[in-house]
Design a protein around this motif. Structure first.
Motif, PDB file in Angstrom:
ATOM      1  N   SER A  32      10.774  43.501 -41.058  1.00 34.28           N
ATOM      2  CA  SER A  32      11.967  42.692 -40.872  1.00 34.28           C
ATOM      3  C   SER A  32      12.238  41.914 -42.145  1.00 34.28           C
ATOM      4  CB  SER A  32      11.785  41.735 -39.690  1.00 34.28           C
ATOM      5  OG  SER A  32      10.739  40.829 -39.967  1.00 34.28           O
ATOM      6  N   GLY A  33      13.531  41.710 -42.415  1.00 36.29           N
ATOM      7  CA  GLY A  33      13.928  40.998 -43.618  1.00 36.29           C
ATOM      8  C   GLY A  33      14.234  41.917 -44.781  1.00 36.29           C
ATOM      9  N   THR A  34      14.100  43.222 -44.609  1.00 39.11           N
ATOM     10  CA  THR A  34      14.434  44.137 -45.683  1.00 39.11           C
ATOM     11  C   THR A  34      15.720  44.863 -45.352  1.00 39.11           C
ATOM     12  OG1 THR A  34      13.196  45.960 -44.742  1.00 39.11           O
ATOM     13  CG2 THR A  34      12.014  44.539 -46.274  1.00 39.11           C
ATOM     14  N   THR A  35      16.305  45.484 -46.358  1.00 40.73           N
ATOM     15  CA  THR A  35      17.506  46.272 -46.150  1.00 40.73           C
ATOM     16  C   THR A  35      17.242  47.690 -46.608  1.00 40.73           C
ATOM     17  OG1 THR A  35      18.387  45.837 -48.339  1.00 40.73           O
ATOM     18  CG2 THR A  35      18.945  44.249 -46.611  1.00 40.73           C
ATOM     19  N   GLN A  36      18.053  48.614 -46.155  1.00 38.10           N
ATOM     20  CA  GLN A  36      17.949  50.004 -46.562  1.00 38.10           C
ATOM     21  C   GLN A  36      19.153  50.385 -47.419  1.00 38.10           C
ATOM     22  OE1 GLN A  36      15.428  52.167 -45.574  1.00 38.10           O
ATOM     23  NE2 GLN A  36      14.387  50.543 -44.502  1.00 38.10           N
ATOM     24  N   THR A  37      19.872  49.429 -48.004  1.00 38.32           N
ATOM     25  CA  THR A  37      21.135  49.715 -48.658  1.00 38.32           C
ATOM     26  C   THR A  37      21.077  49.745 -50.162  1.00 38.32           C
ATOM     27  OG1 THR A  37      21.701  47.383 -48.693  1.00 38.32           O
ATOM     28  CG2 THR A  37      22.423  48.658 -46.780  1.00 38.32           C
ATOM     29  N   GLY A  38      19.946  49.528 -50.760  1.00 38.87           N
ATOM     30  CA  GLY A  38      19.913  49.555 -52.203  1.00 38.87           C
ATOM     31  C   GLY A  38      19.676  48.189 -52.795  1.00 38.87           C
ATOM     32  N   ALA A  39      19.626  47.166 -51.991  1.00 37.93           N
ATOM     33  CA  ALA A  39      19.329  45.830 -52.480  1.00 37.93           C
ATOM     34  C   ALA A  39      18.412  45.167 -51.478  1.00 37.93           C
ATOM     35  CB  ALA A  39      20.611  45.013 -52.622  1.00 37.93           C
ATOM     36  N   ARG A  40      17.646  44.203 -51.937  1.00 36.26           N
ATOM     37  CA  ARG A  40      16.768  43.518 -51.006  1.00 36.26           C
ATOM     38  C   ARG A  40      16.914  42.021 -51.197  1.00 36.26           C
ATOM     39  NH1 ARG A  40      11.639  45.144 -54.411  1.00 36.26           N
ATOM     40  NH2 ARG A  40      11.851  43.508 -55.910  1.00 36.26           N
ATOM     41  N   PRO A  41      16.750  41.267 -50.118  1.00 31.14           N
ATOM     42  CA  PRO A  41      16.771  39.824 -50.259  1.00 31.14           C
ATOM     43  C   PRO A  41      15.640  39.386 -51.178  1.00 31.14           C
ATOM     44  CG  PRO A  41      16.896  40.469 -47.953  1.00 31.14           C
ATOM     45  CD  PRO A  41      16.604  41.702 -48.753  1.00 31.14           C
ATOM     46  N   VAL A  52      10.162  41.737 -48.346  1.00 32.21           N
ATOM     47  CA  VAL A  52       9.252  42.786 -48.754  1.00 32.21           C
ATOM     48  C   VAL A  52      10.091  44.026 -49.065  1.00 32.21           C
ATOM     49  CG1 VAL A  52       7.359  44.255 -47.974  1.00 32.21           C
ATOM     50  CG2 VAL A  52       7.444  41.859 -47.278  1.00 32.21           C
ATOM     51  N   SER A  53       9.732  44.748 -50.095  1.00 31.54           N
ATOM     52  CA  SER A  53      10.482  45.927 -50.498  1.00 31.54           C
ATOM     53  C   SER A  53      10.329  47.047 -49.478  1.00 31.54           C
ATOM     54  CB  SER A  53       9.970  46.405 -51.855  1.00 31.54           C
ATOM     55  OG  SER A  53      10.630  47.577 -52.226  1.00 31.54           O
ATOM     56  N   SER A  54      11.411  47.813 -49.284  1.00 34.24           N
ATOM     57  CA  SER A  54      11.338  48.981 -48.422  1.00 34.24           C
ATOM     58  C   SER A  54      11.216  50.222 -49.299  1.00 34.24           C
ATOM     59  CB  SER A  54      12.580  49.065 -47.534  1.00 34.24           C
ATOM     60  OG  SER A  54      13.733  49.191 -48.328  1.00 34.24           O
ATOM     61  N   ALA A  55      10.814  51.304 -48.722  1.00 36.47           N
ATOM     62  CA  ALA A  55      10.633  52.542 -49.465  1.00 36.47           C
ATOM     63  C   ALA A  55      11.985  53.173 -49.771  1.00 36.47           C
ATOM     64  CB  ALA A  55       9.779  53.512 -48.654  1.00 36.47           C
ATOM     65  N   ALA A  56      12.044  53.914 -50.852  1.00 36.67           N
ATOM     66  CA  ALA A  56      13.250  54.641 -51.223  1.00 36.67           C
ATOM     67  C   ALA A  56      12.870  56.088 -51.495  1.00 36.67           C
ATOM     68  CB  ALA A  56      13.882  54.017 -52.456  1.00 36.67           C
ATOM     69  N   ALA A  57      13.833  56.969 -51.333  1.00 38.63           N
ATOM     70  CA  ALA A  57      13.597  58.384 -51.585  1.00 38.63           C
ATOM     71  C   ALA A  57      14.873  59.007 -52.118  1.00 38.63           C
ATOM     72  CB  ALA A  57      13.163  59.078 -50.295  1.00 38.63           C
ATOM     73  N   GLY A  58      14.764  60.188 -52.663  1.00 38.54           N
ATOM     74  CA  GLY A  58      15.949  60.871 -53.160  1.00 38.54           C
ATOM     75  C   GLY A  58      15.630  62.291 -53.541  1.00 38.54           C
TER      76      GLY A  58
END
Length: 172
Positions: free
Chosen positions: A34-43, A47-53
């Protein structure tokens, strides 16, 4: 006595492994704390969320471009930020798209990638379709935090063969 100490080390190692697995499992499952975003930016405090591509996926490449570009624009005080913006444009945009962006900037005195004079705090990219050798995505830029945050949307078209951005314009 020696056997007892060895068993304690083994037990402690097992407990540590279980604790580590418990901490990593949400990330492996694709859920974010909780407290993270999945949109490309973080508060800032989150805590950082994982990214993939996938470099073959044009929508992922549009997201990669906007993420790196916004970072370069945001960090204007960083050495090389201007050169980084130029390099990103050259790598991700076709020559025709670069010319269109330059014309927009000369005419509007605003950034031709963001279609604004300021820098968004968040971004997200959504695939909207493909056909005739092109792929289209919508980039949503969020300009402030909180309820009712201001957003704008940019329609980005990419060439499926080169994966280059060939057109971008504010979405209506």
């Amino acid at each position: 006595m020696r056997k007892n100490i060895r068993n304690r080390f083994i037990a402690a190692g097992g407990v540590a492994a279980l604790l580590a697995l418990g901490a990593v499992s949400p990330a492996l499952a694709g859920t974010a704390p909780s407290g993270t975003t999945q949109t490309g930016a973080r508060p800032v405090a989150a805590v950082s969320s994982a990214a993939a591509g996938d470099p073959r996926n044009t929508t992922d490449r549009v997201g990669d471009f906007y993420g790196a570009y916004i970072d370069a624009v945001w960090d204007t005080e960083a050495a090389g930020a201007g050169a980084q913006k130029k390099a990103l444009r050259g790598f991700y945009l076709s020559v025709a798209a670069q010319k269109k962006v330059a014309a927009y900037e000369a005419r509007e005195h605003a950034d031709g990638i963001l279609f604004a004079q300021n820098v968004p705090v968040k971004w997200s990219v959504a695939y909207t379709g493909s056909g005739a050798g092109h792929s289209t995505a919508l980039v949503t830029l969020t300009w402030n935090d909180g309820k009712g945050a201001d957003t704008s949307t940019i329609k980005v078209e990419s060439d499926l063969a080169t994966r280059k951005i060939i057109d971008l314009a504010p979405a209506e």
